[in-house]
Design a protein around this motif. Structure first.
Motif, PDB file in Angstrom:
ATOM      1  N   PHE A 129      16.749  26.323  37.615  1.00  0.00           N
ATOM      2  CA  PHE A 129      15.342  26.689  37.795  1.00  0.00           C
ATOM      3  C   PHE A 129      14.730  25.908  38.955  1.00  0.00           C
ATOM      4  CE2 PHE A 129      15.921  28.228  33.488  1.00  0.00           C
ATOM      5  CZ  PHE A 129      15.052  29.311  33.396  1.00  0.00           C
ATOM      6  N   ASN A 130      14.937  24.602  38.951  1.00  0.00           N
ATOM      7  CA  ASN A 130      14.316  23.744  39.959  1.00  0.00           C
ATOM      8  C   ASN A 130      14.852  24.017  41.362  1.00  0.00           C
ATOM      9  OD1 ASN A 130      12.414  22.129  38.463  1.00  0.00           O
ATOM     10  ND2 ASN A 130      14.160  21.136  37.485  1.00  0.00           N
ATOM     11  N   SER A 131      16.143  24.189  41.480  1.00  0.00           N
ATOM     12  CA  SER A 131      16.706  24.431  42.807  1.00  0.00           C
ATOM     13  C   SER A 131      16.213  25.763  43.375  1.00  0.00           C
ATOM     14  CB  SER A 131      18.230  24.411  42.755  1.00  0.00           C
ATOM     15  OG  SER A 131      18.721  25.414  41.891  1.00  0.00           O
ATOM     16  N   TYR A 132      16.107  26.772  42.499  1.00  0.00           N
ATOM     17  CA  TYR A 132      15.639  28.085  42.963  1.00  0.00           C
ATOM     18  C   TYR A 132      14.189  28.021  43.438  1.00  0.00           C
ATOM     19  CZ  TYR A 132      13.685  32.770  42.797  1.00  0.00           C
ATOM     20  OH  TYR A 132      12.993  33.910  43.113  1.00  0.00           O
ATOM     21  N   ILE A 133      13.296  27.453  42.624  1.00  0.00           N
ATOM     22  CA  ILE A 133      11.879  27.454  43.001  1.00  0.00           C
ATOM     23  C   ILE A 133      11.627  26.499  44.167  1.00  0.00           C
ATOM     24  CG2 ILE A 133      11.062  25.663  41.387  1.00  0.00           C
ATOM     25  CD1 ILE A 133       8.577  27.491  40.938  1.00  0.00           C
ATOM     26  N   ASP A 134      12.361  25.384  44.239  1.00  0.00           N
ATOM     27  CA  ASP A 134      12.197  24.463  45.367  1.00  0.00           C
ATOM     28  C   ASP A 134      12.578  25.152  46.683  1.00  0.00           C
ATOM     29  OD1 ASP A 134      11.342  22.506  43.669  1.00  0.00           O
ATOM     30  OD2 ASP A 134      13.243  21.409  43.607  1.00  0.00           O
ATOM     31  N   ASP A 135      13.707  25.860  46.669  1.00  0.00           N
ATOM     32  CA  ASP A 135      14.149  26.580  47.877  1.00  0.00           C
ATOM     33  C   ASP A 135      13.159  27.680  48.235  1.00  0.00           C
ATOM     34  OD1 ASP A 135      16.350  24.984  47.986  1.00  0.00           O
ATOM     35  OD2 ASP A 135      17.720  26.437  47.059  1.00  0.00           O
ATOM     36  N   TYR A 136      12.664  28.371  47.228  1.00  0.00           N
ATOM     37  CA  TYR A 136      11.739  29.483  47.486  1.00  0.00           C
ATOM     38  C   TYR A 136      10.423  28.973  48.079  1.00  0.00           C
ATOM     39  CZ  TYR A 136       9.802  34.148  46.923  1.00  0.00           C
ATOM     40  OH  TYR A 136       9.257  35.383  47.176  1.00  0.00           O
TER      41      TYR A 136
END
Length: 493
Positions: free
Chosen positions: A466-473
């Motif tokens: 979850f964190n890696s996806y939203i951070d990248d986005y």
């Protein structure tokens, strides 16, 4: 301690009446909790209850527009306060003062059925303090609501004999359980105790009549919460959201029973020591009643697999009476130590003193007592005419209420609910997993503004996907336009 407090407060305990006791308890609760009237939020759950209540006021039954894992009476309590007083943090927090004071008042009432007015009074005072300190207890929690109803119900069982009062007690227990489901555990253990007592004393029919009437009151209240859903053809939503979803959540094995055992053993060990040493009279029926309720609450903690600070709100009224009785039988404290005891008592609400300093500092710095990113961030957004359509608060989600907005999806009502895959089937949600939901919010709804918190991962640090996806986005599609204290305001590119 209890035997010396009279010397410096000079209370005539025997002449205390309920009005006087309530007045004192209300003043203590008000003093300790007042500086938190101006805080944006104290616990994220409280913010969620407010948002759910506002949705109900706007014409949407709980679980239909927004969704949260609590029974409806909790939301109804907040909805009543907001309906009467409008959007007011002060009114909500003042309602919390009333909840705590009433709970402590009936704790006093229960105490008078077992011990002296003096011991009962101080148990009630400490009930106020313990329900108002340490962590998030200064907010209005579901535990405050359910405990008040339950304590009043227990007082009725100890003081009234007529069947009509057992009906009232059943309704109160229904209100308690429909404020927080785990109160079904002490209620169930209480029922088992009554049946056991009736069989032992050969009064089964007499006990059955009372339990039946109490059960009718309980069932009536449960049925009452069903009526609005029945009228709108949403019975399935009512059943799944209130009963099935909590079972699914508790069965997700996110927490271990083993973690609760040290706490449970300590409480049970203290009770056993009190009874074994005869400091607490095990033959006292009221004390037996409080003990089985305590056991029921501890069982609910074990089932949850954790003991959060605000869970203890449910426990305090029942263990404080036993503790007060035990302490009152200790040897007298020497006069030279009385000053130390008084100092420690005055020092106890240290969090309140710190918060008094905070609100005064905030008034001098910003011109208002109201403080916190949940207030300051929305204020900045309004003043700078930043887009709020489909705004997404990953933190400080009380901002939805302040801005008259709603979360982008049901699952986003409480930010952490997005990550709870086991709850999605009960939300009537088109997406089946949290990561799908997050993709939908960011890539389909595409909120123009996102609020996050500085120095903290958006989701639990264990949820790396979850964190890696939203951070990248966020890095690719948003820019940070303003930092307000720890509040981060991102705007879509």
């Amino acid at each position: 301690m209890l035997k010396n407090t009279n010397s410096f407060l000079r209370l005539n305990y025997q002449n205390l009446n309920w009005k006087t006791v309530f007045f004192i308890l209300f003043l203590v609760a008000f003093f300790v909790r007042f500086p938190f009237f101006f805080r944006d939020y104290i616990d994220r759950d409280e913010s969620t209850f407010i948002i759910m209540a506002q949705s109900w006021i706007n014409g949407h039954l709980p679980y239909t527009q927004l969704w949260d894992l609590k029974p409806p009476i909790t939301f109804l309590f907040f909805a009543i306060v907001i309906s009467v007083f409008g959007k007011s943090f002060i009114a909500i927090r003042l309602a919390g003062v009333v909840l705590v004071a009433v709970t402590a008042l009936f704790t006093y009432g229960i105490g008078t059925k077992i011990t002296s007015k003096k011991v009962s009074f101080w148990c009630a005072v400490f009930c106020v303090l313990f329900q108002s300190m340490f962590g998030s207890l200064q907010g209005v929690m579901s535990e405050h609501i359910c405990t008040m109803f339950f304590v009043i119900g227990v007082y009725i069982l100890l003081s009234k004999q007529q069947h009509v009062w057992y009906l009232v007690a059943g309704i109160l227990f229904g209100l308690s359980v429909m404020s927080k489901l785990n109160m079904a555990y002490p209620l169930l253990v209480l029922g088992i105790y009554f049946v056991w007592k009736a069989i032992k004393e050969e009064q089964f029919w007499h006990c059955f009549q009372r339990l039946f009437v109490m059960g009718v009151g309980f069932a009536f209240l449960i049925a009452l919460t069903l009526v609005p859903y029945y009228l709108q053809g949403e019975i399935t939503v009512w059943w799944q959201s209130i009963f099935e979803a909590p079972l699914a959540y508790s069965g997700s094995k996110q927490h271990s029973v083993i973690k609760t055992l040290p706490f449970v053993f300590v409480i049970l060990g203290l009770l056993y020591a009190g009874f074994a040493s005869k400091v607490i009279d095990f033959k006292s029926k009221p004390l037996q009643l409080l003990t089985v309720i305590t056991i029921g609450i501890l069982l609910s903690f074990m089932q949850a697999g954790k003991v959060n600070g605000h869970y203890l709100i449910q426990l305090y009224p029942f263990i404080l009476i036993a503790a007060g009785i035990a302490i009152s039988k200790l040897p007298l404290i020497k006069k030279k130590y009385t000053v130390i005891i008084v100092f420690l008592f005055v020092l106890l609400p240290a969090e309140a003193y710190v918060e008094y300093v905070n609100i005064i500092s905030n008034k001098m710095e910003k011109g208002t007592f109201f403080n916190g990113e949940g207030i300051d961030v929305p204020k900045y957004i309004v003043e700078n005419e930043i887009e709020t359509k489909n705004i997404f608060f990953t933190e400080y989600h009380i901002g939805y209420w302040v801005l008259d907005e709603t979360p982008p999806t049901k699952a986003a009502t409480h930010p952490s609910s997005i990550t709870r895959d086991e709850l999605f089937p009960f939300m009537k949600n088109p997406r089946e997993t949290g990561i799908e939901e997050l993709h939908y919010i960011l890539e389909q709804i595409r909120p123009k503004t996102i609020i996050a918190r500085k120095g903290k991962k958006i989701f639990d640090k264990k949820l790396e996907d979850f964190n890696s996806y939203i951070d990248d986005y966020l890095e690719k599609h948003y820019k940070l336009i303003k930092t307000i204290d720890k509040g981060l305001i991102y705007q879509r590119l």
